[in-house]
Design an enzyme around this catalytic site. Structure first.
Site, PDB file in Angstrom:
ATOM      1  N   ASN A  69       0.877  -1.170   0.000  1.00  0.00           N
ATOM      2  CA  ASN A  69       0.000   0.000   0.000  1.00  0.00           C
ATOM      3  C   ASN A  69       0.915   1.220   0.000  1.00  0.00           C
ATOM      4  OD1 ASN A  69      -1.789   2.057   0.567  1.00  0.00           O
ATOM      5  ND2 ASN A  69      -2.311   1.332   2.631  1.00  0.00           N
ATOM      6  N   TRP A  70       1.006   1.865  -1.157  1.00  0.00           N
ATOM      7  CA  TRP A  70       1.953   2.997  -1.269  1.00  0.00           C
ATOM      8  C   TRP A  70       1.462   4.223  -0.512  1.00  0.00           C
ATOM      9  CZ3 TRP A  70       3.598   3.132  -7.191  1.00  0.00           C
ATOM     10  CH2 TRP A  70       4.295   1.957  -7.494  1.00  0.00           C
ATOM     11  N   LYS A  71       0.177   4.286  -0.216  1.00  0.00           N
ATOM     12  CA  LYS A  71      -0.426   5.476   0.402  1.00  0.00           C
ATOM     13  C   LYS A  71      -0.126   6.696  -0.483  1.00  0.00           C
ATOM     14  CE  LYS A  71      -0.221   3.167   4.813  1.00  0.00           C
ATOM     15  NZ  LYS A  71      -0.104   3.256   6.263  1.00  0.00           N
ATOM     16  N   HIS A  75      -9.459   1.213   4.733  1.00  0.00           N
ATOM     17  CA  HIS A  75      -8.199   1.404   5.466  1.00  0.00           C
ATOM     18  C   HIS A  75      -8.459   2.341   6.638  1.00  0.00           C
ATOM     19  CE1 HIS A  75      -4.153   2.590   6.485  1.00  0.00           C
ATOM     20  NE2 HIS A  75      -3.759   1.479   5.895  1.00  0.00           N
ATOM     21  N   GLY A 100       2.423   2.129  10.915  1.00  0.00           N
ATOM     22  CA  GLY A 100       3.416   3.195  10.803  1.00  0.00           C
ATOM     23  C   GLY A 100       4.055   3.590  12.119  1.00  0.00           C
ATOM     24  N   SER A 150       3.314  -2.240  10.535  1.00  0.00           N
ATOM     25  CA  SER A 150       4.758  -2.334  10.801  1.00  0.00           C
ATOM     26  C   SER A 150       5.330  -3.714  10.480  1.00  0.00           C
ATOM     27  CB  SER A 150       5.076  -1.920  12.241  1.00  0.00           C
ATOM     28  OG  SER A 150       4.728  -0.558  12.428  1.00  0.00           O
ATOM     29  N   GLY A 192       2.730  -1.195   4.376  1.00  0.00           N
ATOM     30  CA  GLY A 192       2.815   0.236   4.074  1.00  0.00           C
ATOM     31  C   GLY A 192       4.265   0.654   3.847  1.00  0.00           C
ATOM     32  N   GLY A 193       4.891   1.178   4.883  1.00  0.00           N
ATOM     33  CA  GLY A 193       6.253   1.723   4.776  1.00  0.00           C
ATOM     34  C   GLY A 193       7.234   0.793   4.088  1.00  0.00           C
TER      35      GLY A 193
END
Ligand code: PGA
Length: 251
Positions: free
Chosen positions: A9-11, A96, A173, A213, A234-235
């Site tokens: 998920n690049w956000k 989300h 995150g 995370s 995510g990250g």
């Protein structure tokens, strides 16, 4: 059949050029070294039409991070499920926690979004998860059960097309991951909710991803649990090394 899936998920990250280079590089990396799970990259809307033709569909699925709860019309700034599908994307993240918290997405809106996504041939990656205060009060099961109302109005046939992602908001995150035991416990609970609603066979076939995370160093200990079928990342989905490291947890 239940699938193991690693979805990124690049956000709100990566310019169009950066997204294109990333997709090419990931495609090359997974062509050279075939993944042992399904891989999906979910990108901002503007990347979809450029990124979708760059990746081998058998190896990498492309998805959006959201879609509208309306079919079409005067909804300035919104992007419909049909528009997402027209880019070649085949997945869409819905519900989300950032959409729920910052953009006021409700159970009822998400129910509409899931239905529109399915009607347009997209696979929803439907996210649920509790905030820290709810976890501290021991209310996580209650919270995820209430969130599941958005998908429990689906027919059994439609439900069997969706992917679930459990993402404890306190782990997103923050660098704080759910322990493998915490993840397994709530994933098993979520699967039991699905079994109560649709029966054991559909519950057994449902992929439930963990998100929050997740990184190469903890992916394996999370994914090894019987009810954790991969991750929504995510990250660590923003660099090839980290994302590939997580994909390789299935090797
Ligand atoms: P994170 O995000 O991996 O950066 O914690 C996960 C997500 O929000 O999907």
């Amino acid at each position: 059949m239940r699938k193991n899936i690693v979805a990124g998920n690049w956000k709100m990250n990566k310019t169009l050029c950066e997204g294109i280079s990333f997709a090419k590089e990931l495609n090359d990396a997974l062509t050279a070294d075939a993944p042992h799970c399904d891989v999906v990259i979910c990108t901002p809307f503007i990347h979809l039409a450029s990124v979708a033709p760059l990746v081998a569909p058998a190896k990498i699925g492309v998805g959006a991070e959201n879609c509208a709860d309306k079919v079409s019309g005067a909804y300035t700034g919104e992007v419909s499920a049909a528009m997402v599908a027209s880019t070649g994307a085949t997945y869409v993240i819905l519900g989300h926690s950032e959409r729920r918290a910052y953009y006021g997405e409700t159970v009822a809106m998400l129910e509409e979004k899931v239905k529109l996504a399915l009607a347009n041939g997209l696979v929803p990656i439907f996210c649920i998860g509790e905030v820290l205060e709810e976890r501290e009060a021991g209310k996580q099961n209650e919270v995820v059960a209430a969130q599941m109302a958005s998908v429990f109005s689906l027919s059994a046939e439609d439900f069997s097309k969706i992917i679930l992602a459990y993402e404890p908001v306190w782990a997103i995150g923050t660098g704080k991951t759910a322990t493998p035991a915490q993840a397994q416990e709530i994933h098993a609970y979520i699967r039991s909710l699905v079994a109560d609603k649709y029966g054991k066979e559909i519950a057994d076939d449902c992929s439930i991803l963990y998100g929050g995370s997740c990184k190469p160093s903890n992916a394996k200990e999370l994914f090894v649990n019987p009810d954790v079928d991969g991750g929504l990342i995510g990250g660590a989905a923003l660099t090839i090394a980290d994302f590939k490291g997580i994909i390789d947890a299935f090797k």
